[in-house]
Design a protein around this motif. Structure first.
Motif, PDB file in Angstrom:
ATOM      1  N   SER A   1       0.858  -1.196   0.000  1.00 23.55           N
ATOM      2  CA  SER A   1       0.000   0.000   0.000  1.00 23.55           C
ATOM      3  C   SER A   1       0.881   1.228   0.000  1.00 23.55           C
ATOM      4  O   SER A   1       2.111   1.159   0.185  1.00 23.55           O
ATOM      5  N   ALA A   2       0.243   2.349  -0.199  1.00 21.41           N
ATOM      6  CA  ALA A   2       0.967   3.612  -0.208  1.00 21.41           C
ATOM      7  C   ALA A   2       1.557   3.898   1.156  1.00 21.41           C
ATOM      8  O   ALA A   2       2.648   4.472   1.282  1.00 21.41           O
ATOM      9  N   SER A   3       0.853   3.465   2.219  1.00 24.12           N
ATOM     10  CA  SER A   3       1.376   3.725   3.562  1.00 24.12           C
ATOM     11  C   SER A   3       2.667   2.940   3.808  1.00 24.12           C
ATOM     12  O   SER A   3       3.605   3.434   4.439  1.00 24.12           O
ATOM     13  N   GLU A   4       2.713   1.706   3.300  1.00 25.12           N
ATOM     14  CA  GLU A   4       3.946   0.925   3.457  1.00 25.12           C
ATOM     15  C   GLU A   4       5.085   1.536   2.656  1.00 25.12           C
ATOM     16  O   GLU A   4       6.247   1.523   3.094  1.00 25.12           O
ATOM     17  N   ARG A   5       4.763   2.069   1.451  1.00 22.87           N
ATOM     18  CA  ARG A   5       5.814   2.719   0.661  1.00 22.87           C
ATOM     19  C   ARG A   5       6.327   3.951   1.398  1.00 22.87           C
ATOM     20  O   ARG A   5       7.533   4.208   1.434  1.00 22.87           O
ATOM     21  N   THR A   6       5.394   4.676   2.014  1.00 25.32           N
ATOM     22  CA  THR A   6       5.819   5.846   2.790  1.00 25.32           C
ATOM     23  C   THR A   6       6.653   5.418   3.986  1.00 25.32           C
ATOM     24  O   THR A   6       7.677   6.034   4.318  1.00 25.32           O
ATOM     25  N   GLN A   7       6.207   4.345   4.614  1.00 29.46           N
ATOM     26  CA  GLN A   7       6.939   3.837   5.765  1.00 29.46           C
ATOM     27  C   GLN A   7       8.339   3.376   5.362  1.00 29.46           C
ATOM     28  O   GLN A   7       9.325   3.621   6.072  1.00 29.46           O
TER      29      GLN A   7
END
Length: 732
Positions: free
Chosen positions: A603-609
């Motif tokens: 997800s985008a949140s994991e990419r951000t993380q």
């Protein structure tokens, strides 16, 4: 008038001579024939009237012919008189010959009388010389006594009196040798030997009994000026005296057939260094005043000593090969000391002692042979010493104690100083001999140093292999590798100390290359050990745990800090190089783990993380190595910030621009690396991937950057297992 002239021409006949010439039987008949022929010719000529006009001419011719005939008649008469004189002379000579023959017969009868007269004269002379002849045996014995007592001048006077008496008897006796004089030849030879013996001990006699030396030289000189009687060979005592002077001098210094023992040559040469100038000083002060100026005693002494020394050295070189110490002593003494002010070039010696124009003690071939021998033996000795130094250093690596340190805290070992001292000392001492020998030894030293460095390199490889494979664990593996780094730096920085003046620096290139290879080897072994320790820690990167926690990188930083904690004990710039390579190794391990496909963002949140984790890790690595002392300008961790931008990009259509920017910063990034990073994002379609990969080729070429270090080219991506990330670079 014509008849009167004819009468004057006609020779007067001696009384009793009835004709001009001896009677010729055919003369009358020939005269009649001639008259008939003349009348016939005249009647033919004068028969014609026209011929009468030429009568005067015929008369003139007749007169001329008549004159010729009269001359011929006179010549015939003179020849007849000469014949008579010859016949008379022949008769007189025959009579004289007969008279001489009769006289020869008479002289034969007088020969016995002549012999008696000669004998009478000899007896008369002998009777006059008899008292002197009777004293000859006693005079001979007295002369021999004088010779034995070394009263050479008196002995020579006595000998000459005996020889003069002998010469007085030769003429009257017709060269007959009397038995009483038979011992004079032996007596003269005994005196000559005495003169020769005195000259042979000239140096000693000049100090102890100069009168005897003067007497011997005077005898030789008087004898040289004496006129030798015909039939008697000259004694030439002057030349014998000169030869004895030379032979005696050589006998003192060079007569022994026993050459110096191995190792004793230096002492022998040192003794000559003192003795030869002293001998020349004695010759000038004591011997020369005892001899005539034309003896040139000082020059004779100098040349004799030089020649004897030259022959002795030649014999020495023809024997067993000299050792290194003896070879060096001989070269130094012959090339530097002998003609220097310490010896033959001393200002205290006059110009007559100059031997610089004579043949040198050592030929060029001798020097070449000695230099080659010296270099070979020194090379063998140097190789043994260097090997001992290396063996001692290798033995230290397995000790329970850490390497020793110097007052500044840097790891230290005496090995580099020992190596440099061995080489530098051999190069330095050869400068005392000749430039050519120094160059030879310098080349040998560089060769042996290169061999030593290769042996050092091989020893480090064995040390690392035994340690990493567990065959021989070293308690302080890393510290001793760091100490080896300092050894390499010490050798590299001191290399110029070995270089003599005037030698081109290009000859150092092979050794410098070997030193660089050694540095790369030590660095590679260090990083290989670091990689072995860190590799298990990167096994869980990237992962879900990694996204949410810094624990994994904390372990990496802790382990790295502990591993690099002693890098400060390595002297600069080697310490900075090690830190830079260690930091790059950590980054390479990080990149390699990141591209193994262990994690795909969902997800985008994991990419951000993940992007935030990259940013955090980059900062943590930066802080770690800044704390260890690494200059920020050489850090490789900023590559993680570039990857963060690629992961944190929200608009997938702009991936091409981001990939092109990544290539501008890191030209060695490949399609495989980009593809692995896109896999990590987890949201890139096939078309977007293809467009992003196409931008690697379609984008502008990377800007040139000096000093840019390789990163992505050292990361095999993707690959199931890590083999090595140290395929190139300063430490590879």
């Amino acid at each position: 008038m014509e008849s009167a002239a004819k009468d004057e021409i006609q020779p007067t006949l001696p009384p009793g001579s009835s004709c001009l010439v001896p009677e010729w039987p055919e003369q009358g008949r020939a005269e009649q024939l001639a008259r008939g022929a003349a009348l016939k010719w005249a009647s033919g000529i004068f028969y014609r009237p026209e011929q009468l006009a030429r009568l005067g001419q015929y008369r003139s011719r007749e007169s001329v012919v008549q004159s010729y005939l009269e001359g011929v008649q006179t010549g015939v008469w003179q020849l007849a008189r000469a014949l008579e004189a010859v016949q008379e002379t022949h008769k007189t000579l025959s009579q004289a010959h007969k008279l001489l023959q009769s006289l020869a017969q008479a002289s034969k009868t007088l020969e016995p009388l002549q012999q008696r007269v000669a004998q009478h004269k000899q007896l008369q002379v002998l009777s006059q010389l008899l008292p002197r002849l009777q004293a000859v045996p006693a005079a001979v014995a007295h002369t021999q006594t004088l010779i034995d007592a070394q009263r050479l001048l008196e002995a020579y006077v006595s000998l000459r009196e005996l020889e003069q008496l002998q010469e007085e008897t030769w003429g009257p006796l017709g060269g007959l040798e009397l038995p009483v004089f038979q011992g004079l030849g032996l007596l003269a030879e005994a005196l000559g030997q005495a003169v020769e013996a005195a000259a042979g001990n000239a140096g000693q006699l000049a100090r102890e009994d100069p009168a005897l030396l003067v007497a011997a030289v005077r005898v030789a000189e008087v004898e040289a000026r004496r006129t030798t009687p015909l039939g008697q060979a000259p004694r030439d005592w002057r030349q014998r005296c000169l030869r004895a002077l030379q032979a005696g001098l050589e006998r003192v210094y060079f007569s022994t057939t026993v050459l110096p023992e191995p190792g004793a040559l230096a002492g022998w040469l040192e003794a000559l260094q003192v003795a030869l100038p002293a001998e020349l000083a004695i010759a000038e002060a004591l011997v020369a005043p005892c001899c005539p100026p034309h003896y040139n005693v000082v020059q004779l002494w100098a040349h004799t000593l030089h020649s004897g020394l030259r022959r002795t050295l030649k014999r020495l070189l023809e024997g067993p090969e000299l050792g290194a110490a003896d070879t060096f002593a001989l070269l130094h003494w012959a090339l530097q000391v002998y003609l220097g002010q310490e010896m033959m070039g001393s200002l205290e010696l006059g110009p007559d002692a100059d031997v610089s124009q004579l043949e040198p003690l050592l030929t060029l071939e001798n020097i070449e042979q000695l230099e080659a021998t010296f270099v070979a033996k020194v090379q063998a000795s140097v190789a043994q010493w260097l090997q001992k130094a290396l063996d001692g250093e290798v033995a230290e690596w397995s000790r329970e104690q850490e390497p020793k340190t110097d007052p500044s805290g840097f790891y230290h070992s005496p090995m580099p100083a020992i190596v440099l001292q061995i080489l530098a000392e051999n190069i330095r001492v050869t400068s005392l001999v000749s430039e050519s020998l120094q160059r030879r030894v310098y080349g040998m030293a560089l060769s042996e140093l290169g061999t030593f460095l290769r042996s050092f390199n091989d020893a480090l490889i064995r040390f690392s292999r035994d340690h990493l494979q567990g065959d021989a664990l070293a308690p302080h593996y890393v510290p001793y590798l760091l100490a080896a780094f300092n050894h390499q730096s010490a050798l590299s920085s001191s290399l110029s100390v070995l270089q003599p003046d005037g030698v081109a620096s290009g000859v150092l290139v092979p050794v410098e290359t070997a030193l660089e290879e050694l540095q790369r080897r030590i660095c590679h072994l260090m990083l290989e050990a670091l990689q072995v320790e860190l590799q298990p820690l990167f096994a869980s990167l990237p992962s879900r745990r990694w996204l949410s926690s810094s624990e994994m990188l904390d372990s990496v930083c802790e382990q790295t800090s502990r591993f690099c904690g002693d890098f400060w004990r390595v002297r600069k710039p080697a310490g900075q190089l090690l830190l830079a390579e260690a930091e790059r190794t950590v980054v390479l391990l990080y990149l390699h783990a990141l591209m193994q496909g262990r994690l795909v963002c969902r997800s985008a949140s994991e990419r951000t993380q993940a992007a935030e984790r990259l940013q955090h890790d980059a900062g943590q690595l930066k802080e770690l190595f800044l704390g260890l002392g690494l200059e920020e300008s050489v850090h490789c961790s900023p590559v993680l910030l570039s990857l963060r931008e690629l992961l944190n990009l929200h608009d997938s259509t702009l991936l091409g621009l981001e990939v092109a920017g990544l290539r501008q910063q890191f030209p060695d990034v490949s399609e495989d690396h980009v593809s692995a990073l896109l896999d990590l994002r987890g949201d890139v379609s096939r078309e977007q991937r293809q467009a992003a990969l196409s931008s690697l080729q379609a984008g502008p070429p990377p800007s040139p950057s000096t000093g840019r270090r390789a990163l992505f080219s050292l990361v095999p991506a993707p690959t199931p297992s890590l083999t090595s990330c140290l395929t190139s670079g300063p430490c590879s």
